[in-house]
Design an enzyme around this catalytic site. Structure first.
Site, PDB file in Angstrom:
ATOM      1  N   VAL A  45      -6.916   0.077  -0.298  1.00 52.34           N
ATOM      2  CA  VAL A  45      -7.748   1.068   0.017  1.00 52.34           C
ATOM      3  C   VAL A  45      -6.972   1.492   1.540  1.00 52.34           C
ATOM      4  CG1 VAL A  45     -10.023   1.794   0.876  1.00 52.34           C
ATOM      5  CG2 VAL A  45      -9.704   0.333  -1.144  1.00 52.34           C
TER       6      VAL A  45
ATOM      7  N   ALA B 137      -6.598  -0.040   6.465  1.00 53.66           N
ATOM      8  CA  ALA B 137      -6.391  -0.123   5.366  1.00 53.66           C
ATOM      9  C   ALA B 137      -6.500  -1.589   5.005  1.00 53.66           C
ATOM     10  CB  ALA B 137      -5.056   0.258   4.623  1.00 53.66           C
ATOM     11  N   LYS B 138      -6.672  -2.004   3.668  1.00 50.90           N
ATOM     12  CA  LYS B 138      -6.558  -3.453   3.298  1.00 50.90           C
ATOM     13  C   LYS B 138      -6.248  -3.408   1.849  1.00 50.90           C
ATOM     14  CE  LYS B 138      -8.078  -7.080   5.180  1.00 50.90           C
ATOM     15  NZ  LYS B 138      -8.020  -7.229   6.827  1.00 50.90           N
ATOM     16  N   GLY B 139      -5.534  -4.478   1.544  1.00 52.65           N
ATOM     17  CA  GLY B 139      -5.097  -4.617  -0.230  1.00 52.65           C
ATOM     18  C   GLY B 139      -5.452  -5.979  -0.316  1.00 52.65           C
TER      19      GLY B 139
END
Ligand code: GLU
Length: 418
Positions: free
Chosen positions: A61, A106-108
């Site tokens: 995201v 962001a992060k994933g």
């Protein structure tokens, strides 16, 4: 959506709403900030060592890009889902803005229990996940980094996969890499050093004498263990630490370096360390200490146990260890919380230094990196603390007002396309 991630997302939205109210934002601007810019769900199929196919699910995201390319970690964790990643991506947007870095947030993650994978399987997960993300990541697009369940080796595999697909060496596509492939001196301990810098600032502000300060640290992984080590080096008495299996307690103070050796020498847990009492993870949170550092996972201090927290200062080493309801209970009991987006911002601050070194092709010494980290952390802490005092709000609210405010300013300056 699991219950935990549902709560994490609701908490993140609630914290944004509070900042929006303080900043007097319009409903339209609030809507813009609530909504992730891009959110992808990725199928990550890998072959297990026995030849069987395992189809995992991954996420990335990119919450906001107004201040620069997206930035944030990748976690390998069984409970990871889109809602959790969305909540964490939003927190990264405010964190990078608060640290005044030229990034969005962001992060994933991949929903997998990394402990159940062999090293070769873990490599396949990292490479397939990176390959699927190639169109979306890059040094000026989105720059992943380590998070829960990933490390510098995972970053090296992701970088190598990106290079193979694009035909280009681009070390700035990920940060938190090993030193041998463009990592930065001082990145490994950066999150922990940042935690200690903010913790000491908060303690000093409250008149604590470091020599008599007692500390409990939850989490003895790459962040918690070094935070405990550096706190002891600063003169504090670390009386308890814990990992997933449980904790150890010694009111006279633990030798953290010896504990790290005990874990590294194959014990695989702090439990079994000679001369200390065994305590549970929940009990550690309720010890009568000056400083409590939850540096493991989210949602460990909730309305169920917040009233039993006796520490004067809680410094959030992990992302999201204190729930929104617990925030209120802690504040009512006079417990000061140094929020995650401030306390653990040292990791992404040195990620930024690593990325700058990669873009320039010119490395800095560890002394330079540590000096810059200290400057960024102390400036951020004092900005937050001053605003909290001026407005009569919590450190968390002040940190969000500053972070969200900077993102709003960037949106307003850029305007809306088309
Ligand atoms: N995963 C870390 C965090 O939550 C570091 C992120 C980064 O360096 O991009 O802040």
């Amino acid at each position: 959506m699991s219950l935990g991630s549902d709560v994490a997302l609701a908490t993140a939205q609630r914290r944004l709403a509070t900042a929006a109210r303080h900043l007097g934002l319009s409903d339209d601007m609030h809507d813009l900030l609530r909504t992730p810019r891009r959110a992808v769900t990725i199928s990550v199929p890998i072959r297990r060592d026995d030849g069987e196919l395992l189809v995992l699910t991954g996420y990335r995201v990119q919450h906001n890009l107004a201040r620069g390319p997206a930035k944030g970690g990748v976690r390998f964790h069984a409970g990871t889902d889109l809602a959790e990643v969305q909540a964490l991506a939003m927190a990264m947007t405010w964190k990078t803005a608060l640290m005044n870095l030229p990034y969005g947030g962001a992060k994933g993650g991949v929903a997998v229990e990394p402990g159940l994978l062999s090293a070769a399987e873990k490599e396949r997960v990292a490479r397939r996940y990176a390959a699927e993300l190639v169109p979306l990541i890059g040094p000026d697009l989105d720059i992943p980094a380590p998070d829960v369940g990933t490390d510098e080796q995972v970053m090296a595999w992701m970088m190598d996969t990106y290079a193979a697909h694009t035909g280009r060496t681009a070390p700035g596509v990920v940060t938190g890499k090993p030193l041998s492939v463009g990592g930065s001196a001082g990145r490994a301990g950066a999150t922990s050093r940042g935690i200690v810098i903010t913790a000491l600032a908060a303690l000093r502000e409250r008149g604590h004498d470091l020599g008599s300060t007692t500390v409990a640290v939850q989490g003895f992984g790459k962040v918690g263990a070094l935070a405990a080590l550096y706190l002891r080096a600063a003169g504090c008495r670390v009386v308890a630490v814990s990992d997933v299996k449980g904790g150890v307690h010694d009111p006279g103070g633990l030798d953290v370096a010896a504990l790290m050796r005990h874990v590294a020498d194959g014990a695989d847990s702090v439990i079994g360390y000679p001369g200390a009492d065994v305590i549970g993870n929940g009990e550690l949170l309720e010890l009568d200490v000056d400083l409590l550092v939850p540096a493991a996972v989210e949602n460990v201090i909730t309305e169920a146990n917040a009233d039993r927290v006796r520490a004067g200062v809680v410094v959030e080493g992990a992302n999201g260890p204190v729930s929104a309801e617990a925030d209120q209970a802690l504040a009512d009991n006079g417990v000061v919380v140094v929020p995650d987006i401030l306390a653990n911002g040292g990791g992404v601050a040195v990620s930024h230094l690593e990325w700058v070194q990669n873009l320039r092709g010119y490395p800095w010494s560890e002394v330079d990196v540590r000096r810059q980290l200290r400057e960024v952390m102390e400036r951020a802490y004092h900005e937050v603390s001053a605003l909290a005092a001026e407005r009569g709000v919590s450190l968390r609210e002040a940190a969000h007002i500053i972070g969200v405010g900077r993102v709003v300013e960037a949106h307003q300056t850029r305007g809306l396309y088309p």
